[in-house]
Scaffold this motif. Structure first.
Motif, PDB file in Angstrom:
ATOM      1  N   LEU A 282       0.836  -1.210   0.000  1.00 46.77           N
ATOM      2  CA  LEU A 282       0.000   0.000   0.000  1.00 46.77           C
ATOM      3  C   LEU A 282       0.868   1.257   0.000  1.00 46.77           C
ATOM      4  O   LEU A 282       0.583   2.228  -0.708  1.00 46.77           O
ATOM      5  CB  LEU A 282      -0.926   0.003   1.221  1.00 46.77           C
ATOM      6  CG  LEU A 282      -2.050  -1.033   1.263  1.00 46.77           C
ATOM      7  CD1 LEU A 282      -2.881  -0.843   2.536  1.00 46.77           C
ATOM      8  CD2 LEU A 282      -2.950  -0.924   0.042  1.00 46.77           C
TER       9      LEU A 282
ATOM     10  N   TRP B 136       1.025   4.051  -2.976  1.00 46.29           N
ATOM     11  CA  TRP B 136       0.758   5.451  -2.638  1.00 46.29           C
ATOM     12  C   TRP B 136       1.848   6.351  -3.202  1.00 46.29           C
ATOM     13  O   TRP B 136       1.570   7.355  -3.862  1.00 46.29           O
ATOM     14  CB  TRP B 136       0.678   5.594  -1.122  1.00 46.29           C
ATOM     15  CG  TRP B 136       0.383   6.975  -0.636  1.00 46.29           C
ATOM     16  CD1 TRP B 136       1.276   7.987  -0.444  1.00 46.29           C
ATOM     17  CD2 TRP B 136      -0.900   7.514  -0.284  1.00 46.29           C
ATOM     18  NE1 TRP B 136       0.646   9.117   0.018  1.00 46.29           N
ATOM     19  CE2 TRP B 136      -0.688   8.858   0.129  1.00 46.29           C
ATOM     20  CE3 TRP B 136      -2.187   6.992  -0.246  1.00 46.29           C
ATOM     21  CZ2 TRP B 136      -1.732   9.671   0.551  1.00 46.29           C
ATOM     22  CZ3 TRP B 136      -3.229   7.810   0.177  1.00 46.29           C
ATOM     23  CH2 TRP B 136      -2.995   9.124   0.571  1.00 46.29           C
TER      24      TRP B 136
ATOM     25  N   TRP C  50      -5.757  11.030  -8.185  1.00 50.67           N
ATOM     26  CA  TRP C  50      -6.519  11.146  -6.949  1.00 50.67           C
ATOM     27  C   TRP C  50      -7.408   9.936  -6.710  1.00 50.67           C
ATOM     28  O   TRP C  50      -7.617   9.518  -5.558  1.00 50.67           O
ATOM     29  CB  TRP C  50      -7.354  12.428  -6.963  1.00 50.67           C
ATOM     30  CG  TRP C  50      -6.523  13.637  -6.702  1.00 50.67           C
ATOM     31  CD1 TRP C  50      -6.059  14.527  -7.617  1.00 50.67           C
ATOM     32  CD2 TRP C  50      -6.034  14.087  -5.439  1.00 50.67           C
ATOM     33  NE1 TRP C  50      -5.304  15.505  -7.013  1.00 50.67           N
ATOM     34  CE2 TRP C  50      -5.281  15.268  -5.674  1.00 50.67           C
ATOM     35  CE3 TRP C  50      -6.160  13.614  -4.132  1.00 50.67           C
ATOM     36  CZ2 TRP C  50      -4.649  15.963  -4.650  1.00 50.67           C
ATOM     37  CZ3 TRP C  50      -5.534  14.320  -3.101  1.00 50.67           C
ATOM     38  CH2 TRP C  50      -4.797  15.481  -3.376  1.00 50.67           C
ATOM     39  N   GLY C  51      -7.917   9.351  -7.796  1.00 50.48           N
ATOM     40  CA  GLY C  51      -8.718   8.142  -7.639  1.00 50.48           C
ATOM     41  C   GLY C  51      -7.892   6.991  -7.097  1.00 50.48           C
ATOM     42  O   GLY C  51      -8.365   6.208  -6.259  1.00 50.48           O
ATOM     43  N   GLY C  52      -6.646   6.879  -7.563  1.00 53.78           N
ATOM     44  CA  GLY C  52      -5.770   5.833  -7.046  1.00 53.78           C
ATOM     45  C   GLY C  52      -5.460   6.023  -5.575  1.00 53.78           C
ATOM     46  O   GLY C  52      -5.467   5.060  -4.795  1.00 53.78           O
TER      47      GLY C  52
ATOM     48  N   ALA D  13      -7.327   7.561  -3.442  1.00 55.03           N
ATOM     49  CA  ALA D  13      -8.565   7.279  -2.708  1.00 55.03           C
ATOM     50  C   ALA D  13      -8.773   5.777  -2.550  1.00 55.03           C
ATOM     51  O   ALA D  13      -9.187   5.301  -1.486  1.00 55.03           O
ATOM     52  CB  ALA D  13      -9.754   7.907  -3.440  1.00 55.03           C
ATOM     53  N   LEU D  14      -8.458   5.017  -3.597  1.00 49.57           N
ATOM     54  CA  LEU D  14      -8.619   3.562  -3.522  1.00 49.57           C
ATOM     55  C   LEU D  14      -7.676   2.963  -2.488  1.00 49.57           C
ATOM     56  O   LEU D  14      -8.077   2.114  -1.680  1.00 49.57           O
ATOM     57  CB  LEU D  14      -8.358   2.947  -4.895  1.00 49.57           C
ATOM     58  CG  LEU D  14      -8.438   1.418  -4.980  1.00 49.57           C
ATOM     59  CD1 LEU D  14      -9.821   0.938  -4.581  1.00 49.57           C
ATOM     60  CD2 LEU D  14      -8.080   0.939  -6.382  1.00 49.57           C
ATOM     61  N   VAL D  15      -6.408   3.383  -2.490  1.00 53.14           N
ATOM     62  CA  VAL D  15      -5.454   2.896  -1.497  1.00 53.14           C
ATOM     63  C   VAL D  15      -5.920   3.259  -0.086  1.00 53.14           C
ATOM     64  O   VAL D  15      -5.808   2.451   0.850  1.00 53.14           O
ATOM     65  CB  VAL D  15      -4.057   3.483  -1.777  1.00 53.14           C
ATOM     66  CG1 VAL D  15      -3.087   3.138  -0.641  1.00 53.14           C
ATOM     67  CG2 VAL D  15      -3.512   2.957  -3.098  1.00 53.14           C
ATOM     68  N   SER D  16      -6.473   4.465   0.073  1.00 48.56           N
ATOM     69  CA  SER D  16      -6.959   4.907   1.383  1.00 48.56           C
ATOM     70  C   SER D  16      -8.123   4.053   1.864  1.00 48.56           C
ATOM     71  O   SER D  16      -8.178   3.656   3.035  1.00 48.56           O
ATOM     72  CB  SER D  16      -7.379   6.373   1.317  1.00 48.56           C
ATOM     73  OG  SER D  16      -6.310   7.198   0.913  1.00 48.56           O
ATOM     74  N   VAL D  17      -9.068   3.770   0.966  1.00 46.32           N
ATOM     75  CA  VAL D  17     -10.232   2.952   1.333  1.00 46.32           C
ATOM     76  C   VAL D  17      -9.793   1.555   1.754  1.00 46.32           C
ATOM     77  O   VAL D  17     -10.286   0.996   2.745  1.00 46.32           O
ATOM     78  CB  VAL D  17     -11.220   2.884   0.153  1.00 46.32           C
ATOM     79  CG1 VAL D  17     -12.297   1.832   0.415  1.00 46.32           C
ATOM     80  CG2 VAL D  17     -11.866   4.245  -0.075  1.00 46.32           C
ATOM     81  N   ILE D  18      -8.852   0.975   1.013  1.00 43.65           N
ATOM     82  CA  ILE D  18      -8.337  -0.350   1.379  1.00 43.65           C
ATOM     83  C   ILE D  18      -7.677  -0.305   2.755  1.00 43.65           C
ATOM     84  O   ILE D  18      -7.905  -1.181   3.602  1.00 43.65           O
ATOM     85  CB  ILE D  18      -7.337  -0.841   0.317  1.00 43.65           C
ATOM     86  CG1 ILE D  18      -8.053  -1.084  -1.010  1.00 43.65           C
ATOM     87  CG2 ILE D  18      -6.646  -2.122   0.784  1.00 43.65           C
ATOM     88  CD1 ILE D  18      -7.119  -1.413  -2.152  1.00 43.65           C
TER      89      ILE D  18
END
Length: 310
Positions: free
Chosen positions: A224, A228, A273-275, A277-282
């Motif tokens: 992760l 990031w 930014w979408g990437g 956000a995805l790493v953050s959600v995981i």
């Protein structure tokens, strides 16, 4: 009759300490920025750097402190893990990255592996003498080490952003601190909190142990971290693959950097930014799962190697 109602009110006020800390710190940082802009006094720059870099990390550590399980997690221990963990983590990571890493496609993977290993090791050393090790406390102390690392690292980035080709730029410093402050809760503090929860749950409540779950968690958190850090490059490559034109590929082959189109700029921003956000959600979902498992309790883990307490 007034005493019972006063206690819950006092408890509610104590739980909101972190909010008062954040609002007070944000106000002081804003005043420091305004006065520095107005006066142009360079002596105020360290105040802006320190307040802006430590505000969000300290606030989140204070919030997490109110959710500890054991009385052994004192404010003194939290302070030592934040400061010593942050400083030792930054210094050790800097040394190892300087000697072990070189520019390559695997650079960010190396950064993730080194920094997460350093933070995990610092956490284990600083908390090894705790008589009872609860997974919930591991989450809190892991967050303290991670946010300490983030605070000192952000101070370095903010200081570096101050120096530009145009001279000293307070605007670049402020923008850097705002961006890193917004992203801080889903960065180092989150990743080390996950490892802290797993480390403490991989113990017999007295001694740390190296387990398969801890090893896999470390590799997952490092991944992760690497994603990031590499998201800018990943978004750039995906943008060229999705919207690239023949003449841009020709320029790249010739060693030139092609001028992006308006569409490509929008696609790059969305992917970048979408990437993140995805790493953050995981990461947040993983943290919640570790926290839920810690509260439920779990079976004794399969120990690969027991780490001595002394």
């Amino acid at each position: 009759m007034a005493l019972p109602s006063a206690r819950p009110a006092a408890g509610a006020r104590s739980r909101r300490v972190w909010l008062r800390m954040f609002l007070t710190g944000a106000l002081l940082w804003g005043l420091a920025v305004v006065v520095t802009f107005v006066t142009g006094n360079p002596n105020l720059v360290p105040t802006v750097v320190l307040l802006g870099s430590f505000l969000v990390p300290v606030t989140f550590v204070a919030w997490a402190f109110g959710r500890r399980r054991s009385g052994e997690v004192t404010s003194e221990l939290l302070f030592s893990t934040f400061v010593a963990g942050g400083v030792l983590g930054v210094l050790a990571a800097s040394l190892l990255e300087s000697y072990l890493l070189h520019p390559s496609a695997w650079l960010f993977a190396g950064v993730g592996l080194i920094e997460e290993a350093v933070k995990l090791a610092v956490l284990a050393v600083l908390t090894r003498h705790l008589r009872v090790k609860f997974a919930t406390d591991g989450l809190v102390l892991g967050a303290a080490v991670g946010f300490g690392f983030a605070a000192f690292e952000s101070a370095g980035y903010a200081f570096t952003a101050l120096f530009t080709e145009r001279g000293l730029s307070l605007m670049d410093l402020v923008q850097t601190e705002l961006l890193r402050g917004v992203l801080a809760p889903v960065g180092h503090g989150l990743w080390t909190a996950i490892l802290g929860g797993v480390l403490f749950s991989a113990s017999d409540h007295r001694h740390f142990a190296l387990t398969l779950r801890l090893l896999l968690s470390y590799l997952g958190v490092a991944l992760l971290h690497a994603l990031w850090d590499a998201m800018h490059g990943i978004a750039l490559v995906l943008t060229l693959l999705l919207t690239g034109t023949p003449w841009q590929y020709v320029q790249l082959e010739q060693g030139y950097q092609p001028q992006p189109t308006a569409l490509q700029a929008d696609v790059f921003t969305l992917l970048s930014w979408g990437g993140l956000a995805l790493v953050s959600v995981i990461g947040v979902g993983w943290l919640l799962a570790v926290r839920a498992r810690a509260r439920r309790g779990e079976r004794p883990p399969t120990v690969l190697w027991r780490i001595p307490a002394r």
